[in-house]
Enzyme design. Structure first.
Site, mmCIF file in Angstrom:
data_model
loop_
_atom_site.group_PDB
_atom_site.id
_atom_site.type_symbol
_atom_site.label_atom_id
_atom_site.label_comp_id
_atom_site.label_asym_id
_atom_site.label_seq_id
_atom_site.Cartn_x
_atom_site.Cartn_y
_atom_site.Cartn_z
ATOM 1 C CD GLU A 41 -3.015 -0.700 0.027
ATOM 2 O OE1 GLU A 41 -3.346 0.480 -0.198
ATOM 3 O OE2 GLU A 41 -3.406 -1.654 -0.652
ATOM 4 C CB CYS A 197 -13.744 3.416 -12.999
ATOM 5 S SG CYS A 197 -14.642 4.968 -12.819
ATOM 6 C CB CYS A 204 -19.211 2.875 -18.884
ATOM 7 S SG CYS A 204 -18.479 4.434 -18.296
ATOM 8 C CB CYS A 207 -18.319 -0.506 -15.232
ATOM 9 S SG CYS A 207 -18.586 0.028 -13.532
ATOM 10 C CB CYS A 213 -22.528 4.620 -13.036
ATOM 11 S SG CYS A 213 -21.253 5.894 -13.101
HETATM 12 S S1 SF4 Z 1 -20.026 3.139 -15.166
HETATM 13 FE FE1 SF4 Z 1 -19.388 4.711 -13.744
HETATM 14 S S2 SF4 Z 1 -18.175 3.640 -12.194
HETATM 15 FE FE2 SF4 Z 1 -18.361 2.287 -13.974
HETATM 16 S S3 SF4 Z 1 -16.550 2.690 -15.241
HETATM 17 FE FE3 SF4 Z 1 -18.182 4.023 -15.990
HETATM 18 S S4 SF4 Z 1 -17.904 5.908 -14.870
HETATM 19 FE FE4 SF4 Z 1 -16.757 4.352 -13.773
#
Ligand code: SF4
Length: 350
Positions: A41, A197, A204, A207, A213
Site C-alpha cells: 500500500e 474506471c 463503462c 463495469c 452510475c
Molecule cells: S459506469 Fe461509472 S463507475 Fe463504472 S466505469 Fe463508468 S464511470 Fe466508472
C-alpha cells in the site's frame, strides 16, 4: 437500522466482479500478512503498479518481515527505495517498522484506528490493511477509489477540499458489504479504478456497477471527479558537480526532512567560481571540466533542470567525512541515490 436499497447491490456486484474479473497476478494479492499489505500500500501511493512489482519483490527479499526492516539502517532502506521517488515514504516506513517493534511487540495492531496512529499510515491505508487482513468494515478512499465512488454517486464537489472529502468518506462507509466480503470488495474497488474506471477513458461497458452510475447516466464521466485546475510548475536550475578522483565520485547526504532527505546527491555549484568552490569546500584542484548532457526531473511542486559538470580532480582531495563520501562508481549506483543521480552514475560506468 436498515441500509439504503442500493447498498447491497453495489457491494455485491463489486465483489462478484472482483472474483470473476479482478486482477489476479499482483505479488501482494491474497495476502493477510499486515507487513506485506502495508508495504504494498505504501509503495503503490503515487507509483504505478508496473514499477512497484519489482521493488516490492526485491524489498521483501532483503527485509522479509517487520523485525528485519526495523533493525536495518535507514541508509539500506533508502538504497532499496532508490528510484521509487517520494522518499518520505521510505523514511516513514522505517519509522513505522520501529514503532511496530518497539510499541506493539513486532505485530501490527489490528484495527484501522490503531494502524492510523503509526507513522506514514493514513486513514485509507489503515483501512486497506484492516480490511484485507482482518475483514474490518473500513472504507478505503485512495485516488482510484475516490474516482469510482464519485462517478458512481454523481458526487461532483471538489475533492481537494476537506468538507467534500469527509462527505465522500461517509458515503463510502455506507456502501460497505459485510465483513466476510471486505477483502474482495476492497480489492474490487481498487481493481475497478485501475482497469475500467480510469481517469481519461472509463470503460463503462466493462463495469459491474454501470447501471447505477450517475456519471455515466448523465454523461459526466469527464467532469467527475472535478478536474483540478492545472498550474504551470515553477522551474529551477542547478549545476551538479561530478567530482571524480581516482575512479571515485563525491556525493553529499541531503539533510532530512527535506528534498531527497537522507539520499546521496552530487554537490551543487553555488555560483560560477567552480574551481574556487572546489578548492575551499573539498580541498581539490580541478584539472578539467566537461559538461554532460542536461537532465530534467519533475517534482510535484516544481521542475528541476540539472546541468551536470564532470570535474576531474588533480590532487588528493579532502577524504570522506560524515555526510560526504567518495563512492566507487558501482557503490554509487547501489547507494541511496535519487533517479537522476543514478542515471548519471550509470552513464559514467559505461
Ligand atoms: S459506469 Fe461509472 S463507475 Fe463504472 S466505469 Fe463508468 S464511470 Fe466508472
Amino acid at each position: 437500522m436498515g441500509r439504503p436499497a442500493r447498498v447491497e447491490p453495489f457491494a455485491r456486484r463489486i465483489v462478484d466482479w472482483q472474483r470473476a474479473h479482478g486482477r489476479r497476478d499482483l505479488p501482494w494479492q491474497g495476502q493477510r500478512d499486515p507487513y506485506r499489505v502495508w508495504l504494498s500500500e505504501i509503495m503503490l501511493q503515487q507509483t504505478q503498479v508496473a514499477t512497484v512489482r519489482e521493488y516490492y519483490v526485491r524489498f521483501l527479499q532483503v527485509f522479509p518481515d517487520v523485525q528485519a526492516l526495523a533493525a536495518a539502517p535507514l541508509d539500506d532502506v533508502l538504497a532499496l527505495w532508490s528510484g521509487l521517488g517520494y522518499y518520505s515514504r521510505a523514511r516513514n516506513l522505517h519509522r513505522c517498522a520501529r514503532a511496530v517493534v518497539e510499541l506493539h511487540g513486532g505485530r501490527f495492531p489490528a484495527s484501522s484506528d490503531a494502524l492510523a496512529q503509526l507513522p506514514g499510515i493514513g486513514k485509507s491505508t489503515a483501512a486497506a490493511i484492516a480490511a484485507f487482513c482482518h475483514g474490518e468494515r473500513a472504507a478505503i478512499l485512495d485516488g482510484n477509489v475516490k474516482r469510482v465512488l464519485a462517478r458512481h454517486l454523481g458526487f461532483d464537489a471538489d475533492l481537494a477540499q476537506s468538507g467534500p472529502q469527509r462527505a465522500l468518506w461517509v458515503k463510502a462507509q455506507a456502501l460497505l458489504p459485510e465483513s466476510d466480503a471486505m477483502a474482495a470488495y476492497t480489492q474490487g474497488l481498487m481493481d475497478l479504478g485501475a482497469t475500467a474506471c480510469t481517469r481519461n477513458a472509463p470503460r463503462c461497458g466493462a463495469c459491474p456497477v454501470a447501471n447505477g452510475c450517475e456519471a455515466r447516466k448523465t454523461g459526466r464521466t469527464a467532469l467527475i471527479p472535478a478536474p483540478r485546475p492545472r498550474k504551470a510548475l515553477p522551474e529551477k536550475s542547478v549545476t551538479w558537480l561530478l567530482l571524480r578522483s581516482r575512479g571515485r565520485l563525491l556525493m553529499e547526504k541531503r539533510p532530512a526532512p527535506g528534498l531527497w532527505g537522507g539520499l546521496w546527491v552530487f554537490p551543487e555549484a553555488p555560483g560560477r567560481d567552480v574551481r574556487g568552490h572546489c578548492r575551499r569546500s573539498f580541498g581539490c584542484e580541478i584539472a578539467s571540466r566537461t559538461p554532460l548532457a542536461p537532465l530534467e526531473h519533475g517534482f510535484t511542486h516544481f521542475r528541476l533542470h540539472i546541468r551536470p559538470l564532470l570535474c576531474h580532480v588533480a590532487q588528493k582531495p579532502f577524504p570522506s567525512a560524515p555526510g560526504r563520501q567518495w563512492f566507487a562508481v558501482d557503490e554509487a549506483a547501489a547507494a541511496a541515490v535519487p533517479a537522476p543521480v543514478r542515471k548519471l552514475v550509470l552513464s559514467l560506468a559505461k
